[in-house]
Design a protein around this motif. Structure first.
Motif, PDB file in Angstrom:
ATOM      1  N   ASP A   1      47.075  42.684  34.100  1.00  0.00           N
ATOM      2  CA  ASP A   1      45.762  43.000  33.546  1.00  0.00           C
ATOM      3  C   ASP A   1      45.941  44.007  32.412  1.00  0.00           C
ATOM      4  OD1 ASP A   1      43.176  43.628  32.965  1.00  0.00           O
ATOM      5  OD2 ASP A   1      42.550  43.953  35.029  1.00  0.00           O
TER       6      ASP A   1
ATOM      7  N   THR B   1      45.019  33.281  45.984  1.00  0.00           N
ATOM      8  CA  THR B   1      45.771  32.278  45.228  1.00  0.00           C
ATOM      9  C   THR B   1      47.219  32.224  45.696  1.00  0.00           C
ATOM     10  OG1 THR B   1      44.359  32.663  43.293  1.00  0.00           O
ATOM     11  CG2 THR B   1      46.428  31.501  42.925  1.00  0.00           C
TER      12      THR B   1
ATOM     13  N   CYS C   1      41.377  38.000  44.791  1.00  0.00           N
ATOM     14  CA  CYS C   1      41.598  36.681  44.188  1.00  0.00           C
ATOM     15  C   CYS C   1      43.084  36.379  44.041  1.00  0.00           C
ATOM     16  CB  CYS C   1      40.900  36.599  42.830  1.00  0.00           C
ATOM     17  SG  CYS C   1      39.098  36.487  42.921  1.00  0.00           S
TER      18      CYS C   1
ATOM     19  N   TYR D   1      50.743  43.022  41.491  1.00  0.00           N
ATOM     20  CA  TYR D   1      49.737  43.232  40.455  1.00  0.00           C
ATOM     21  C   TYR D   1      50.218  44.316  39.489  1.00  0.00           C
ATOM     22  CZ  TYR D   1      44.884  42.756  38.824  1.00  0.00           C
ATOM     23  OH  TYR D   1      43.757  42.460  38.092  1.00  0.00           O
TER      24      TYR D   1
ATOM     25  N   ARG E   1      37.795  42.686  43.756  1.00  0.00           N
ATOM     26  CA  ARG E   1      37.770  41.228  43.609  1.00  0.00           C
ATOM     27  C   ARG E   1      39.051  40.714  42.952  1.00  0.00           C
ATOM     28  NH1 ARG E   1      36.113  37.701  39.513  1.00  0.00           N
ATOM     29  NH2 ARG E   1      35.403  35.653  40.266  1.00  0.00           N
ATOM     30  N   ASP E   2      39.589  41.461  41.979  1.00  0.00           N
ATOM     31  CA  ASP E   2      40.818  41.041  41.305  1.00  0.00           C
ATOM     32  C   ASP E   2      41.978  40.943  42.294  1.00  0.00           C
ATOM     33  OD1 ASP E   2      39.523  41.079  38.773  1.00  0.00           O
ATOM     34  OD2 ASP E   2      39.839  43.236  38.642  1.00  0.00           O
TER      35      ASP E   2
ATOM     36  N   GLN F   1      50.063  39.086  38.622  1.00  0.00           N
ATOM     37  CA  GLN F   1      48.935  39.156  37.692  1.00  0.00           C
ATOM     38  C   GLN F   1      49.105  40.384  36.818  1.00  0.00           C
ATOM     39  OE1 GLN F   1      45.165  38.185  39.334  1.00  0.00           O
ATOM     40  NE2 GLN F   1      43.986  39.299  37.806  1.00  0.00           N
TER      41      GLN F   1
ATOM     42  N   GLN G   1      47.783  28.377  37.735  1.00  0.00           N
ATOM     43  CA  GLN G   1      46.360  28.675  37.804  1.00  0.00           C
ATOM     44  C   GLN G   1      46.043  29.953  37.033  1.00  0.00           C
ATOM     45  OE1 GLN G   1      44.348  28.277  41.606  1.00  0.00           O
ATOM     46  NE2 GLN G   1      46.163  27.307  42.510  1.00  0.00           N
ATOM     47  N   ARG G   2      45.035  29.883  36.183  1.00  0.00           N
ATOM     48  CA  ARG G   2      44.643  31.053  35.399  1.00  0.00           C
ATOM     49  C   ARG G   2      43.785  31.974  36.257  1.00  0.00           C
ATOM     50  NH1 ARG G   2      41.818  30.943  29.407  1.00  0.00           N
ATOM     51  NH2 ARG G   2      41.827  33.217  29.070  1.00  0.00           N
ATOM     52  N   PRO G   3      44.133  33.270  36.344  1.00  0.00           N
ATOM     53  CA  PRO G   3      43.346  34.186  37.166  1.00  0.00           C
ATOM     54  C   PRO G   3      41.991  34.479  36.520  1.00  0.00           C
ATOM     55  CG  PRO G   3      45.040  35.391  35.975  1.00  0.00           C
ATOM     56  CD  PRO G   3      45.294  33.936  35.714  1.00  0.00           C
ATOM     57  N   PRO G   4      41.015  35.000  37.304  1.00  0.00           N
ATOM     58  CA  PRO G   4      39.707  35.329  36.743  1.00  0.00           C
ATOM     59  C   PRO G   4      39.778  36.357  35.616  1.00  0.00           C
ATOM     60  CG  PRO G   4      39.619  35.304  39.147  1.00  0.00           C
ATOM     61  CD  PRO G   4      41.062  35.212  38.757  1.00  0.00           C
ATOM     62  N   SER G   5      40.780  37.233  35.675  1.00  0.00           N
ATOM     63  CA  SER G   5      40.989  38.213  34.612  1.00  0.00           C
ATOM     64  C   SER G   5      42.482  38.412  34.421  1.00  0.00           C
ATOM     65  CB  SER G   5      40.329  39.550  34.966  1.00  0.00           C
ATOM     66  OG  SER G   5      40.914  40.107  36.134  1.00  0.00           O
TER      67      SER G   5
END
Length: 238
Positions: free
Chosen positions: A166, A183, A179, A193, A175-176, A164, A148-152
């Motif tokens: 960034d 997930t 999310c 992260y 929010r990051d 993730q 699944q591709r994260p929002p950012s």
């Protein structure tokens, strides 16, 4: 010494001299993608994950791993993908990053981990590579692109872990973090992260309450723990 080849940009016809980058194998030896002196560089119009990695065999331990495909940024703005010779005729699976196979320890003993060897961060892909290498160093196996591709940012996955990365200049927001945690919960995985620009205060507070390790990637490519959970993971490994 790393090999180098002459490269002509097909867009502006400018001449360059490109030197192949080296990456650290798990055995400690440097691994350098073998450049094809007779190959023709191609302009990268859009990034495709399958084409961004190439299988390279370590000359010291004969391990075959996947590393970033060599690229050169021309001053005219064109990104050139440099041809690589596949001397062994094989490559690693297209969506896998380098894997870690920990050495077996004698009964009752835990050998110390080899010092982490970072990769200098110059591009967003370097940040992803640095995070993947670090996860491999910690002991996570089967590192790959997350389903699944994260929002950012960019998602990475390993056995029992979702990460993730960034690479933007914006601190990771609440929010990051939320999310990523949600997930990971749906996949029954732990999460971690990596951010290049740090974290908002609310994001750090939330991560602590959710049990999520946070790391900042410095430009040397070395993840720096931000919270106690990250300190513990860095010290103990996977």
């Amino acid at each position: 010494m790393p090999e180098s080849v002459p490269v002509r940009c097909p867009a502006c016809r400018r001449e360059h001299r490109f030197t192949a980058p080296s990456y650290p194998c798990v055995c400690g030896a440097p691994v350098t993608p073998p450049l094809d002196p007779g190959g023709v560089p191609t302009a990268v119009t859009h990034q495709v994950w399958d084409e961004e990695w190439v299988g390279v065999r370590c000359a010291s331990c004969d391990r075959l791993d996947q590393w970033p495909h060599p690229e050169l940024g021309c001053p005219c703005g064109t990104v050139l993908r440099i041809p690589v010779s596949r001397t062994d005729g094989r490559s690693a699976p297209p969506e896998r990053l380098p894997q870690l196979t920990p050495a077996a320890a004698p009964a009752g003993e835990t050998p110390p981990r080899r010092a982490f060897q970072p990769v200098t961060i110059r591009t967003a892909r370097d940040a992803v590579t640095a995070a993947a290498l670090y996860l491999r160093w910690l002991g996570y196996e089967d590192i790959r692109r997350a389903d699944q591709r994260p929002p950012s940012g960019i998602g990475l996955a390993a056995r029992g872990l979702l990460a993730q990365v960034d690479p933007t200049v914006r601190p990771a927001a609440l929010r990051d973090v939320e999310c990523l945690w949600l997930t990971a919960m749906t996949e029954s995985s732990a999460c971690v992260y990596f951010s290049l620009a740090g974290y908002a205060t609310e994001a750090r507070t939330c991560a602590d309450s959710l049990g999520m390790p946070l790391f900042v990637l410095d430009l040397t490519g070395t993840p720096q723990p931000v919270n106690t959970l990250a300190d513990d993971l860095d010290a103990a490994g996977a």
